[in-house]
Design an enzyme around this catalytic site. Structure first.
Site, PDB file in Angstrom:
ATOM      1  N   ARG A  37     -44.581   8.067  -0.467  1.00 11.10           N
ATOM      2  CA  ARG A  37     -43.168   7.812  -0.190  1.00 11.10           C
ATOM      3  C   ARG A  37     -42.934   6.577   0.679  1.00 11.10           C
ATOM      4  O   ARG A  37     -42.067   5.755   0.389  1.00 11.10           O
ATOM      5  CB  ARG A  37     -42.521   9.025   0.503  1.00 11.10           C
ATOM      6  CG  ARG A  37     -42.033  10.069  -0.455  1.00 11.10           C
ATOM      7  CD  ARG A  37     -42.163  11.447   0.147  1.00 11.10           C
ATOM      8  NE  ARG A  37     -43.564  11.803   0.180  1.00 11.10           N
ATOM      9  CZ  ARG A  37     -44.188  12.430  -0.814  1.00 11.10           C
ATOM     10  NH1 ARG A  37     -43.512  12.800  -1.857  1.00 11.10           N
ATOM     11  NH2 ARG A  37     -45.474  12.696  -0.755  1.00 11.10           N
ATOM     12  N   THR A  38     -43.692   6.480   1.763  1.00 11.26           N
ATOM     13  CA  THR A  38     -43.379   5.410   2.709  1.00 11.26           C
ATOM     14  C   THR A  38     -43.571   4.035   2.065  1.00 11.26           C
ATOM     15  O   THR A  38     -42.684   3.186   2.095  1.00 11.26           O
ATOM     16  CB  THR A  38     -44.244   5.555   3.981  1.00 11.26           C
ATOM     17  OG1 THR A  38     -43.949   6.831   4.543  1.00 11.26           O
ATOM     18  CG2 THR A  38     -43.933   4.474   4.998  1.00 11.26           C
TER      19      THR A  38
ATOM     20  N   LYS B 219     -64.999  -6.089   6.150  1.00 11.91           N
ATOM     21  CA  LYS B 219     -66.005  -7.012   6.702  1.00 11.91           C
ATOM     22  C   LYS B 219     -65.968  -7.009   8.228  1.00 11.91           C
ATOM     23  O   LYS B 219     -66.628  -7.817   8.870  1.00 11.91           O
ATOM     24  CB  LYS B 219     -65.737  -8.437   6.201  1.00 11.91           C
ATOM     25  CG  LYS B 219     -65.698  -8.564   4.696  1.00 11.91           C
ATOM     26  CD  LYS B 219     -65.293  -9.989   4.317  1.00 11.91           C
ATOM     27  CE  LYS B 219     -65.125 -10.126   2.815  1.00 11.91           C
ATOM     28  NZ  LYS B 219     -64.516 -11.421   2.459  1.00 11.91           N
TER      29      LYS B 219
ATOM     30  N   ARG C  78     -49.162   0.981   8.092  1.00  8.52           N
ATOM     31  CA  ARG C  78     -49.598   2.360   8.354  1.00  8.52           C
ATOM     32  C   ARG C  78     -51.058   2.311   8.762  1.00  8.52           C
ATOM     33  O   ARG C  78     -51.865   1.661   8.096  1.00  8.52           O
ATOM     34  CB  ARG C  78     -49.418   3.252   7.130  1.00  8.52           C
ATOM     35  CG  ARG C  78     -50.078   4.613   7.335  1.00  8.52           C
ATOM     36  CD  ARG C  78     -49.695   5.613   6.280  1.00  8.52           C
ATOM     37  NE  ARG C  78     -48.336   6.091   6.480  1.00  8.52           N
ATOM     38  CZ  ARG C  78     -47.777   7.049   5.718  1.00  8.52           C
ATOM     39  NH1 ARG C  78     -48.456   7.592   4.728  1.00  8.52           N
ATOM     40  NH2 ARG C  78     -46.536   7.450   5.952  1.00  8.52           N
TER      41      ARG C  78
ATOM     42  N   HIS D 232     -43.573   8.208  13.479  1.00 12.30           N
ATOM     43  CA  HIS D 232     -43.137   7.765  12.158  1.00 12.30           C
ATOM     44  C   HIS D 232     -41.635   7.474  12.257  1.00 12.30           C
ATOM     45  O   HIS D 232     -40.817   8.174  11.673  1.00 12.30           O
ATOM     46  CB  HIS D 232     -43.415   8.880  11.141  1.00 12.30           C
ATOM     47  CG  HIS D 232     -43.467   8.408   9.719  1.00 12.30           C
ATOM     48  ND1 HIS D 232     -42.863   7.244   9.304  1.00 12.30           N
ATOM     49  CD2 HIS D 232     -44.035   8.956   8.633  1.00 12.30           C
ATOM     50  CE1 HIS D 232     -43.064   7.109   8.005  1.00 12.30           C
ATOM     51  NE2 HIS D 232     -43.784   8.125   7.565  1.00 12.30           N
TER      52      HIS D 232
END
Ligand code: NCD
Length: 308
Positions: A58-59, A88, A109, A137
């Site tokens: 969703r986000t 890396k 995120r 959030h």
């Protein structure tokens, strides 16, 4: 005077009630435009980077949908730990500094608590926190306050029950903090060991918060119930998370015991805590809740990029 231009969105605590509600009308406006499939060009020439170190449906996709509906473009780095130079050994700080050369705004995120703040401290463009570990959030809350307000007519005066893994769910942590701006009564229900952070509870007057293990006790007075899954990825071991599986569940028998007109919310994904038979109950608004994300995010993108 509310001004979102070039602002980071890192914590819900950084925003006043006036600011949280400021995008509401713009969200209505974009919702209307999207329903008629009008292609907007407000963010033509702008690029959003979605930089995701954790899974998301969703986000990430609601932001990408929002940006594209506004005529902007999207570049995506997901899963960043596998496909970017993070594999890396590149630091988050360097990653957002370089992404800021390619994009005008970054949606991040990350699995680490506080990662969004660290990123915002160095990034040359605004950072939107799409979840930093079990911490916050905030953009979910901007949208959810909008949805509650539009569905219920007002937020003040509501009795809201939170059910589930209140210890680890960042949507609930941020939403409860956001509700600290309102005159609401909260019931907090969780399995033993998954209680809400006492520091967040301390933001409320004593009589505003009721902690209990008994859902049936609060159902007859609850106006809105907000549920979440057990956040399995936040536990030290799979076995520890498994112990909480099936410890709470909401189904039509619970709806029948509830106050008339109960509104049911869930930020999703759901697993086994919310029976799909509830989907057809008119007060189950979690699909609308997901849809509203797009329009609210259109508003936030336009405001932060100085185009509204
Ligand atoms: C949540 C998340 O990732 O924090 N989902 C969302 O963004 N709507 C909730 C969850 O994963 O349970």
């Amino acid at each position: 005077m509310v001004d979102f231009t070039n602002r980071d969105i890192i914590s819900i605590k950084d925003f006043t009630r006036e600011e949280l509600e400021y995008p509401f009308y713009l969200t209505d406006y974009f919702k209307e435009k999207a329903e008629t499939h009008e292609q907007l060009h407000l963010l033509g020439g702008y690029v959003l980077c979605t930089l995701f170190y954790e899974p998301s449906t969703r986000t990430r996709l609601s932001f990408e949908s929002a940006m594209q509906r506004l005529g902007g473009r999207v570049i995506t780095v997901a899963p960043a730990q596998l496909v970017s130079s993070a594999a890396k050994g590149e630091s988050l700080e360097d990653a957002v500094t370089v992404m800021g050369q390619f994009a005008d705004i970054i949606l991040l995120r990350h699995h680490e608590w506080g990662a969004a703040r660290r990123a915002a401290d160095v990034a040359p463009v605004p950072i939107i926190n799409g979840g930093d570990g079990a911490n916050e959030h905030p953009i979910q809350v901007f949208s959810e306050l909008y949805t509650i307000q539009r569905v219920r007519g007002q937020i003040d005066g509501l009795e809201i029950t939170f059910l589930g893994d209140l210890k680890h769910n960042r949507c609930i942590r941020s939403l409860v903090m956001g509700l600290g701006n309102y005159d609401v009564k909260l019931n907090l229900i969780s399995p033993k060991g998954l209680e809400m952070d006492p520091e967040i509870i301390a933001m409320f007057r004593k009589e505003q918060v009721h902690e209990t293990n008994d859902l049936d006790e609060v159902l007859p007075t609850t106006d809105v119930i907000y549920m979440v899954r057990v956040q399995v990825e936040r536990y030290a071991s799979k076995e520890e998370a498994e112990a909480f599986k099936g410890s709470y569940r909401f189904d039509m028998s619970k709806v029948r015991e509830s106050k008339k007109g109960l509104t049911i919310m869930h930020p999703q994904p759901r697993v086994d805590e919310l029976d799909p038979e509830v989907d057809s109950y008119p007060g189950a608004i979690y699909w609308r809740q997901s849809r509203d994300l797009v329009f609210n995010r259109m508003a936030l993108l336009a405001l932060i990029l100085g185009k509204a």
